[in-house]
Design a protein around this motif. Structure first.
Motif, short mmCIF file in Angstrom:
data_model
loop_
_atom_site.label_atom_id
_atom_site.label_comp_id
_atom_site.label_asym_id
_atom_site.label_seq_id
_atom_site.Cartn_x
_atom_site.Cartn_y
_atom_site.Cartn_z
N ARG A 60 79.45 61.24 42.15
CA ARG A 60 79.83 62.10 40.90
C ARG A 60 80.01 63.62 41.37
O ARG A 60 81.29 64.30 41.65
CB ARG A 60 78.18 62.00 40.34
CG ARG A 60 78.01 63.30 39.93
CD ARG A 60 76.69 63.59 38.54
NE ARG A 60 75.88 63.47 39.94
CZ ARG A 60 74.79 62.12 39.42
NH1 ARG A 60 74.40 61.19 37.93
NH2 ARG A 60 73.94 62.25 40.28
N ASP A 79 81.55 60.66 36.89
CA ASP A 79 79.84 59.72 36.33
C ASP A 79 79.59 59.06 35.57
O ASP A 79 80.16 58.79 34.44
CB ASP A 79 79.39 61.69 35.77
CG ASP A 79 78.31 61.17 35.25
OD1 ASP A 79 77.26 60.18 35.53
OD2 ASP A 79 77.33 62.52 35.06
N GLY A 81 77.31 58.01 34.06
CA GLY A 81 76.29 57.65 33.18
C GLY A 81 76.89 58.66 31.70
O GLY A 81 76.35 58.39 30.80
N ALA A 103 75.19 52.39 42.67
CA ALA A 103 74.55 53.60 42.70
C ALA A 103 73.18 54.09 41.45
O ALA A 103 72.82 52.93 40.54
CB ALA A 103 75.38 54.82 41.24
N TRP A 104 72.12 54.90 42.24
CA TRP A 104 70.89 54.35 41.85
C TRP A 104 70.64 56.26 41.93
O TRP A 104 70.57 56.15 43.09
CB TRP A 104 69.82 52.61 42.11
CG TRP A 104 70.07 53.61 43.55
CD1 TRP A 104 69.19 54.29 44.07
CD2 TRP A 104 70.44 52.57 44.65
NE1 TRP A 104 68.91 53.89 45.31
CE2 TRP A 104 69.68 53.09 45.48
CE3 TRP A 104 70.90 51.40 44.02
CZ2 TRP A 104 69.65 51.99 46.80
CZ3 TRP A 104 71.34 50.54 45.33
CH2 TRP A 104 70.44 50.59 46.80
N ALA A 105 69.34 55.94 41.05
CA ALA A 105 68.28 57.61 40.97
C ALA A 105 66.67 57.12 41.18
O ALA A 105 66.26 56.19 39.92
CB ALA A 105 68.27 58.62 40.35
N ARG A 117 69.51 57.79 33.02
CA ARG A 117 70.44 57.62 32.83
C ARG A 117 71.66 57.29 33.92
O ARG A 117 72.77 56.49 33.71
CB ARG A 117 71.27 59.60 32.58
CG ARG A 117 72.97 59.27 32.05
CD ARG A 117 72.76 60.91 31.47
NE ARG A 117 74.19 61.75 32.34
CZ ARG A 117 74.38 62.10 33.51
NH1 ARG A 117 73.81 61.85 34.15
NH2 ARG A 117 75.74 61.86 33.85
N THR A 118 71.10 57.12 34.63
CA THR A 118 71.56 57.38 35.79
C THR A 118 72.09 55.13 36.09
O THR A 118 72.77 54.78 36.29
CB THR A 118 71.20 57.71 37.37
OG1 THR A 118 72.34 58.97 37.56
CG2 THR A 118 72.04 57.49 38.85
N ASN A 119 70.66 54.90 36.40
CA ASN A 119 70.46 53.64 36.34
C ASN A 119 70.37 52.75 35.22
O ASN A 119 70.78 51.72 35.71
CB ASN A 119 68.71 53.87 37.03
CG ASN A 119 68.24 54.88 37.68
OD1 ASN A 119 68.72 54.32 38.56
ND2 ASN A 119 66.73 54.97 38.04
N GLY A 122 74.17 54.16 33.24
CA GLY A 122 74.97 54.33 34.64
C GLY A 122 75.44 52.74 34.61
O GLY A 122 76.59 51.82 35.10
N THR A 123 74.23 51.83 35.02
CA THR A 123 74.65 50.23 35.65
C THR A 123 75.47 49.69 34.93
O THR A 123 76.56 48.75 34.26
CB THR A 123 73.24 49.57 35.32
OG1 THR A 123 72.41 50.22 36.89
CG2 THR A 123 73.69 48.22 36.46
#
Length: 146
Positions: A60, A79, A81, A103-105, A117-119, A122-123
């Protein structure tokens, strides 16, 4: 449990840096970032086998490509996500042999929407982009907290 000041050693004798992560099988804490460990190892493989390994990174926020281990890698800002990020990733993955998704948050844990949105999104987007680009190998790592 004690936390050593040195990072996890790599094959070349250097150490990584970033987050504290338990290594439960040893009962010790190591200070490392999985992404930089993978990136350094892929770059080592590229050096050991010229012309056979190309490393492309997606983030990102783009890293400082004048510094190791980010130098020598082709970087794309996107991004994952978002739908736009998924489309850009799909296009960039054409002809790729393998994807390593890291990518994880886990923060900000007060904002579950951002973490989802990320985890999750995004995955899912990374998996869909990989499938749409006909990439045969997908490696995904996550955190228990993510």
């Amino acid at each position: 449990m004690p936390k050593p000041t040195e990072g996890l050693p790599l094959d070349d004798g250097t150490h990584t840096d970033s987050i504290d992560q338990p290594a439960s099988d040893r009962g010790h804490w190591f200070h490392f970032n999985v992404g930089t460990v993978v990136l350094r190892r892929l770059q080592q493989a590229a050096g050991d086998h010229p012309g056979s390994v190309e490393v492309v990174g997606f983030a990102r926020r783009l890293p400082d490509t004048t510094q190791a281990p980010y130098a020598g890698c082709e970087w794309h800002a996107l991004d994952i996500g978002t739908d736009e990020g998924r489309a850009a990733l799909t296009a960039a993955l054409e002809g790729v042999d393998a994807v390593v998704h890291l990518a994880w948050a886990i923060q900000p844990n007060r904002n579950e929407g951002a973490m989802h949105r990320t985890n999750v999104t995004g995955t899912a987007n990374a998996l869909q982009a990989t499938a749409d680009a006909s990439v045969r190998h997908f490696v995904c790592a996550s955190l228990v907290g993510a």
